[in-house]
Design a protein around this motif. Structure first.
Motif, PDB file in Angstrom:
ATOM      1  N   GLY A  10       0.834  -1.200   0.000  1.00  0.00           N
ATOM      2  CA  GLY A  10       0.000   0.000   0.000  1.00  0.00           C
ATOM      3  C   GLY A  10       0.866   1.245   0.000  1.00  0.00           C
ATOM      4  O   GLY A  10       0.944   1.984  -0.975  1.00  0.00           O
ATOM      5  N   LYS A  11       1.569   1.458   1.089  1.00  0.00           N
ATOM      6  CA  LYS A  11       2.405   2.646   1.216  1.00  0.00           C
ATOM      7  C   LYS A  11       3.713   2.480   0.430  1.00  0.00           C
ATOM      8  O   LYS A  11       4.210   1.382   0.285  1.00  0.00           O
ATOM      9  N   LYS A  32      15.997 -22.841  -5.659  1.00  0.00           N
ATOM     10  CA  LYS A  32      14.653 -22.720  -6.239  1.00  0.00           C
ATOM     11  C   LYS A  32      14.729 -21.836  -7.480  1.00  0.00           C
ATOM     12  O   LYS A  32      15.283 -20.735  -7.431  1.00  0.00           O
ATOM     13  N   LYS A  33      14.139 -22.318  -8.549  1.00  0.00           N
ATOM     14  CA  LYS A  33      14.151 -21.518  -9.770  1.00  0.00           C
ATOM     15  C   LYS A  33      13.126 -20.387  -9.613  1.00  0.00           C
ATOM     16  O   LYS A  33      11.933 -20.643  -9.412  1.00  0.00           O
ATOM     17  N   THR A  34      13.634 -19.170  -9.640  1.00  0.00           N
ATOM     18  CA  THR A  34      12.816 -18.021  -9.234  1.00  0.00           C
ATOM     19  C   THR A  34      12.856 -16.901 -10.272  1.00  0.00           C
ATOM     20  O   THR A  34      13.902 -16.621 -10.845  1.00  0.00           O
ATOM     21  N   VAL A  35      11.713 -16.280 -10.492  1.00  0.00           N
ATOM     22  CA  VAL A  35      11.675 -15.080 -11.333  1.00  0.00           C
ATOM     23  C   VAL A  35      11.002 -13.978 -10.526  1.00  0.00           C
ATOM     24  O   VAL A  35      10.051 -14.225  -9.787  1.00  0.00           O
ATOM     25  N   VAL A  36      11.536 -12.767 -10.642  1.00  0.00           N
ATOM     26  CA  VAL A  36      10.930 -11.631  -9.950  1.00  0.00           C
ATOM     27  C   VAL A  36      10.499 -10.607 -11.005  1.00  0.00           C
ATOM     28  O   VAL A  36      11.267 -10.254 -11.894  1.00  0.00           O
ATOM     29  N   ILE A  37       9.230 -10.207 -10.915  1.00  0.00           N
ATOM     30  CA  ILE A  37       8.642  -9.325 -11.924  1.00  0.00           C
ATOM     31  C   ILE A  37       8.387  -7.946 -11.326  1.00  0.00           C
ATOM     32  O   ILE A  37       7.780  -7.828 -10.256  1.00  0.00           O
ATOM     33  N   ASP A  38       8.857  -6.911 -12.009  1.00  0.00           N
ATOM     34  CA  ASP A  38       8.609  -5.540 -11.568  1.00  0.00           C
ATOM     35  C   ASP A  38       7.287  -5.052 -12.163  1.00  0.00           C
ATOM     36  O   ASP A  38       7.164  -4.913 -13.378  1.00  0.00           O
ATOM     37  N   PHE A  39       6.298  -4.823 -11.316  1.00  0.00           N
ATOM     38  CA  PHE A  39       4.991  -4.329 -11.789  1.00  0.00           C
ATOM     39  C   PHE A  39       4.888  -2.810 -11.731  1.00  0.00           C
ATOM     40  O   PHE A  39       3.837  -2.248 -12.032  1.00  0.00           O
ATOM     41  N   ASP A  40       5.958  -2.150 -11.310  1.00  0.00           N
ATOM     42  CA  ASP A  40       5.885  -0.692 -11.171  1.00  0.00           C
ATOM     43  C   ASP A  40       6.187  -0.031 -12.512  1.00  0.00           C
ATOM     44  O   ASP A  40       7.228   0.615 -12.697  1.00  0.00           O
ATOM     45  N   VAL A  41       5.228  -0.177 -13.448  1.00  0.00           N
ATOM     46  CA  VAL A  41       5.430   0.364 -14.795  1.00  0.00           C
ATOM     47  C   VAL A  41       5.472   1.886 -14.712  1.00  0.00           C
ATOM     48  O   VAL A  41       4.591   2.510 -14.136  1.00  0.00           O
ATOM     49  N   GLY A  42       6.535   2.469 -15.280  1.00  0.00           N
ATOM     50  CA  GLY A  42       6.690   3.915 -15.232  1.00  0.00           C
ATOM     51  C   GLY A  42       7.655   4.377 -14.156  1.00  0.00           C
ATOM     52  O   GLY A  42       8.232   5.455 -14.240  1.00  0.00           O
ATOM     53  N   LEU A  43       7.842   3.545 -13.127  1.00  0.00           N
ATOM     54  CA  LEU A  43       8.792   3.888 -12.054  1.00  0.00           C
ATOM     55  C   LEU A  43       9.655   2.665 -11.771  1.00  0.00           C
ATOM     56  O   LEU A  43       9.668   2.127 -10.670  1.00  0.00           O
ATOM     57  N   ARG A  44      10.354   2.234 -12.803  1.00  0.00           N
ATOM     58  CA  ARG A  44      11.135   1.007 -12.722  1.00  0.00           C
ATOM     59  C   ARG A  44      12.285   1.130 -11.729  1.00  0.00           C
ATOM     60  O   ARG A  44      13.079   2.063 -11.831  1.00  0.00           O
ATOM     61  N   ASN A  45      12.384   0.258 -10.791  1.00  0.00           N
ATOM     62  CA  ASN A  45      13.449   0.290  -9.773  1.00  0.00           C
ATOM     63  C   ASN A  45      14.120  -1.047  -9.542  1.00  0.00           C
ATOM     64  O   ASN A  45      15.293  -1.104  -9.181  1.00  0.00           O
ATOM     65  N   LEU A  46      13.382  -2.113  -9.739  1.00  0.00           N
ATOM     66  CA  LEU A  46      13.889  -3.435  -9.387  1.00  0.00           C
ATOM     67  C   LEU A  46      15.212  -3.741 -10.097  1.00  0.00           C
ATOM     68  O   LEU A  46      16.117  -4.329  -9.504  1.00  0.00           O
ATOM     69  N   ASP A  47      15.309  -3.320 -11.368  1.00  0.00           N
ATOM     70  CA  ASP A  47      16.539  -3.580 -12.123  1.00  0.00           C
ATOM     71  C   ASP A  47      17.758  -2.945 -11.461  1.00  0.00           C
ATOM     72  O   ASP A  47      18.854  -3.498 -11.471  1.00  0.00           O
ATOM     73  N   PRO A 121       3.728  -2.131  -7.237  1.00  0.00           N
ATOM     74  CA  PRO A 121       3.921  -0.695  -6.996  1.00  0.00           C
ATOM     75  C   PRO A 121       3.159  -0.275  -5.742  1.00  0.00           C
ATOM     76  O   PRO A 121       2.308  -1.020  -5.246  1.00  0.00           O
ATOM     77  N   ALA A 122       3.468   0.922  -5.237  1.00  0.00           N
ATOM     78  CA  ALA A 122       2.717   1.460  -4.108  1.00  0.00           C
ATOM     79  C   ALA A 122       1.308   1.811  -4.573  1.00  0.00           C
ATOM     80  O   ALA A 122       1.027   1.853  -5.760  1.00  0.00           O
ATOM     81  N   GLY A 123       0.448   2.065  -3.623  1.00  0.00           N
ATOM     82  CA  GLY A 123      -0.918   2.462  -3.972  1.00  0.00           C
ATOM     83  C   GLY A 123      -1.840   1.265  -4.062  1.00  0.00           C
ATOM     84  O   GLY A 123      -1.452   0.130  -3.771  1.00  0.00           O
ATOM     85  N   ILE A 124      -3.081   1.557  -4.439  1.00  0.00           N
ATOM     86  CA  ILE A 124      -4.058   0.472  -4.550  1.00  0.00           C
ATOM     87  C   ILE A 124      -4.701   0.498  -5.930  1.00  0.00           C
ATOM     88  O   ILE A 124      -5.757  -0.051  -6.144  1.00  0.00           O
ATOM     89  N   GLU A 125      -4.047   1.166  -6.881  1.00  0.00           N
ATOM     90  CA  GLU A 125      -4.631   1.287  -8.208  1.00  0.00           C
ATOM     91  C   GLU A 125      -4.225   0.115  -9.100  1.00  0.00           C
ATOM     92  O   GLU A 125      -3.691  -0.875  -8.656  1.00  0.00           O
ATOM     93  N   ARG A 126      -4.472   0.280 -10.389  1.00  0.00           N
ATOM     94  CA  ARG A 126      -4.340  -0.789 -11.365  1.00  0.00           C
ATOM     95  C   ARG A 126      -3.076  -1.639 -11.241  1.00  0.00           C
ATOM     96  O   ARG A 126      -3.151  -2.863 -11.187  1.00  0.00           O
ATOM     97  N   GLY A 127      -1.910  -0.968 -11.171  1.00  0.00           N
ATOM     98  CA  GLY A 127      -0.656  -1.720 -11.104  1.00  0.00           C
ATOM     99  C   GLY A 127      -0.623  -2.637  -9.887  1.00  0.00           C
ATOM    100  O   GLY A 127      -0.269  -3.819  -9.982  1.00  0.00           O
ATOM    101  N   ALA A 128      -1.020  -2.080  -8.743  1.00  0.00           N
ATOM    102  CA  ALA A 128      -1.004  -2.862  -7.500  1.00  0.00           C
ATOM    103  C   ALA A 128      -2.041  -3.989  -7.562  1.00  0.00           C
ATOM    104  O   ALA A 128      -1.787  -5.109  -7.125  1.00  0.00           O
TER     105      ALA A 128
END
Lengths: 272, 248
Positions: A10-11, A32-47, A121-128
C-alpha cells in the motif's frame, strides 16, 4: 507447481522492492528456480536494486503487447543461478498492463519456475491490483509506523476481496507479514510501534523482521541484493525470512535491543 | 466562549446532527409516473407514508428544468414531506429555494462511503420501509462477522444487530440497524441504530473508536474521555446524548 507471491504494502518507500530482490535472491540461493517481476510500470526500480539495469532490452509491457517474446525479456541474474528478472517499462504507464496479458505471462512462467515474485507498486490502483490479482501468497511489507500499518491493513482487505482466489471462492491467499526498518532502540524509546502492536492490528502470520540497517541502503546503491551480505544483520534477517517461507521454523532475531558489551560501549560501535 | 452570552437568554443553540433521512432517488421527471408508483407503494405499506420527510434526489435525471412544484404536490398527496432537493442544475436550485426547500449539492462520485451510501442503497431503503412498517414487532436478523474488519472495509447489518468476532481497524466502518458488538478492539467507526433506533447500543472489548454513533447522535474520537480508551466499553443514547461507560 509454481507459487505466485506478491510483495505489496500500500504505502510507498517501506521496502517492497528491496524485499522482493532479497527474498528472490534467497530463494534462488537455495536452488529454487525463481523469477521476480517488476509491476511498477513507469517507475522502474527493481533492475537497479538487482544490479541489472544495463542489461534491460525488453520489458513486461513489450511482452504483453507482443513486441517481444518472454524469453527475450527475462534477464538472467549474474550472481545466482536460477534467478531471473522481468523488468518494468519506464516509458509507459500502468494502463499498458492488461489482466489477460499478465495472466498469459504468469501461465507461461509457471511451467518453468518454482517461485514467481511480483513486486507491486505502491498504492491500490491498477498496477497494484494486477500485481496481487493472481497471487497464491502475499508478503505484506510494513514499517513500524501508523500510516504504514493502516495502508497494510487496507491492502489485506483488498487481498481478501479483489483477487482471483477471492472472486472465484478458492482458498484465500496466504498472507505473511514482513516488518522492515525495525529499530529496537527507537521502539523502546516510543518513536516506533512495537512488533506486538503491529501484529495485534494486522492479525496475520509473521514471516520476518528486518532491522533498520546501513547494509540495506548500501546494497540498494550497489545493486547487490542484501541477502548476499551474509555478515550483515539485514542479510541474515532476510535469510531467516526465506527459510520461514520455505516452511522452516526459525527463531526471531533482531527484535530486541542488543545489550552492548564493554568493548562496543568503549568504542561506540554502531550496528551494522 | 468569548461571546459573553448568558445561557438564560439563549433562545436556541445550533447542534450538528445526523438524522436518518429517506432519499427519494428520481429516475423519472414525469409527475404522473411518480404519482402512479407512489400510489402503488402507498397501498403496500401505508405505515411508511406518515408525513415522512424525504430528500428528492434529482442527480440521476438529465433535465435542466423540472416540474418541481408538481412533483412536491404529488408527494404531499401521498403523505411524504419533501424537505430538500439534492443535485440538479442552477434552475432546479433556484426553484427549490422558491418552494421553501433546502438544496444539497450532488454527492460526489467516489466519496468516502459514509451514511450517504447507506441511505442510497436500494437494500437499505427497502429495509427502512420494513423497519417502519414493522415497528411494533421487529424481526431482528443478527449478522455475524468473523475476522478483522480492515481499513476501507464496510460491514453492515441492515436489519438487526451486528456481531464482530475480531477487531474493527482504523479506517473501517461497521453499521447496524440495531446494536453493534465487537469482540475485539474497536478502532474504526461504529454506527448503531442507522434507521433511527435510539435503543441501540455499541459494545466492545477495547475502545479506540474514530467515531461512535447511535441513531445519528455521534461522538468523535477526540470527544471521548481519554480514561475510557483502551478498555471495554458500552455506548448508549441517554439524556439527549451519547453516554460511554466502562463495560463490566
Amino acid at each position: 507447481m509454481a507459487k505466485i507471491i506478491v510483495v505489496t504494502s500500500g504505502k510507498g518507500g517501506v521496502g517492497k522492492t528491496t524485499s522482493a530482490a532479497a527474498i528472490s535472491t534467497g530463494l534462488a540461493l537455495r536452488g529454487k528456480k525463481t523469477v521476480v517481476i517488476d509491476f511498477d510500470v513507469g517507475l522502474r526500480n527493481l533492475d537497479l536494486i538487482m544490479g541489472c539495469e544495463r542489461r534491460v532490452v525488453y520489458d513486461l509491457v513489450n511482452v504483453i503487447q507482443g513486441e517481444a517474446g518472454l524469453n527475450q525479456a527475462l534477464i538472467r541474474d549474474k550472481r545466482v543461478e536460477n534467478l531471473f528478472i522481468l523488468p518494468a517499462s519506464q516509458t509507459r504507464d500502468k494502463d499498458a498492463l492488461t489482466q489477460e496479458g499478465v495472466a498469459e505471462i504468469l501461465e507461461k512462467l509457471k511451467e518453468d519456475f518454482d517461485f514467481i515474485l511480483c513486486d507491486s507498486p505502491a498504492g491500490i490502483e491498477r498496477g497494484a491490483q494486477l500485481a496481487m490479482y493472481f497471487a497464491d501468497e502475499a508478503i505484506v511489507v510494513t514499517n513500524p509506523e501508523v500510516s504504514s500499518v493502516r495502508d497494510s491493513d487496507r491492502i489485506l482487505g483488498l487481498l481478501a476481496s479483489k483477487t482471483r482466489r477471492a472472486e472465484q471462492g478458492e482458498d484465500p491467499i496466504k498472507e505473511h507479514l514482513l516488518v522492515t526498518r525495525y529499530n529496537p532502540e527507537r521502539v523502546t524509546s516510543g518513536d516506533m510501534l512495537t512488533l506486538d502492536d503491529i501484529r495485534e492490528i494486522l492479525a496475520i502470520n509473521l514471516l520476518g523482521l528486518i532491522p533498520e540497517s546501513e547494509a540495506v541502503l548500501r546494497a540498494s546503491n550497489q545493486g547487490v541484493p542484501v541477502t548476499h551480505d551474509i555478515s550483515s544483520d539485514a542479510g541474515q534477517a532476510y535469510s531467516d525470512t526465506v527459510s520461514r517461507l520455505l516452511g522452516e521454523d526459525m527463531p526471531l532475531r533482531f527484535h530486541e535491543m542488543q545489550r552492548k558489551g564493554l568493548l562496543s560501549r568503549m568504542f561506540g560501535g554502531g550496528r551494522r | 466562549m468569548s461571546l459573553n452570552v448568558d445561557s438564560a437568554v439563549v433562545a436556541f443553540t445550533f447542534k450538528g446532527g445526523m438524522l436518518p433521512m429517506t432519499v427519494m432517488e428520481l429516475s423519472s421527471a414525469d409527475p404522473e409516473q411518480i404519482r402512479q408508483q407512489l400510489a402503488g407503494k402507498f397501498s403496500q405499506s401505508p405505515a411508511f407514508f406518515q408525513h415522512t420527510p424525504v430528500v428528492l434526489s434529482v442527480e440521476k435525471l438529465d433535465e435542466p428544468h423540472l416540474a418541481l412544484e408538481r412533483i412536491c404536490a404529488v408527494c404531499r398527496d401521498h403523505k411524504l414531506l419533501p424537505v430538500a432537493v439534492r443535485g440538479g442544475t442552477e434552475p432546479v436550485r433556484q426553484s427549490s429555494w422558491a418552494l421553501g426547500l433546502g438544496w444539497f449539492p450532488p454527492v460526489a462520485e467516489g466519496r468516502a462511503r459514509g451514511l450517504e451510501s447507506v441511505s442510497n442503497s436500494p437494500v437499505q431503503e427497502v429495509s427502512r420501509e420494513e423497519a417502519v412498517s414493522e415497528a411494533e414487532a421487529p424481526t431482528l436478523a443478527t449478522r455475524l462477522y468473523r475476522g478483522t474488519v480492515r481499513s476501507g472495509q464496510q460491514v453492515s447489518a441492515s436489519d438487526g444487530d451486528l456481531v464482530v468476532i475480531g477487531a474493527v481497524n482504523a479506517g473501517a466502518e461497521v453499521l447496524a440497524a440495531g446494536s453493534i458488538h465487537v469482540y475485539g478492539a474497536l478502532r474504526g467507526r461504529a454506527l448503531a441504530g442507522i434507521h433511527g433506533n435510539i435503543q441501540a447500543g455499541i459494545y466492545c472489548r477495547e475502545l479506540e473508536a474514530e467515531l461512535l454513533s447511535v441513531a445519528g447522535n455521534y461522538k468523535r474520537s477526540e470527544d471521548i474521555d481519554a480514561q475510557l480508551l483502551g478498555r471495554p466499553a458500552e455506548v448508549h443514547f441517554t439524556k439527549e446524548q451519547l453516554e460511554i461507560k466502562p463495560l463490566g
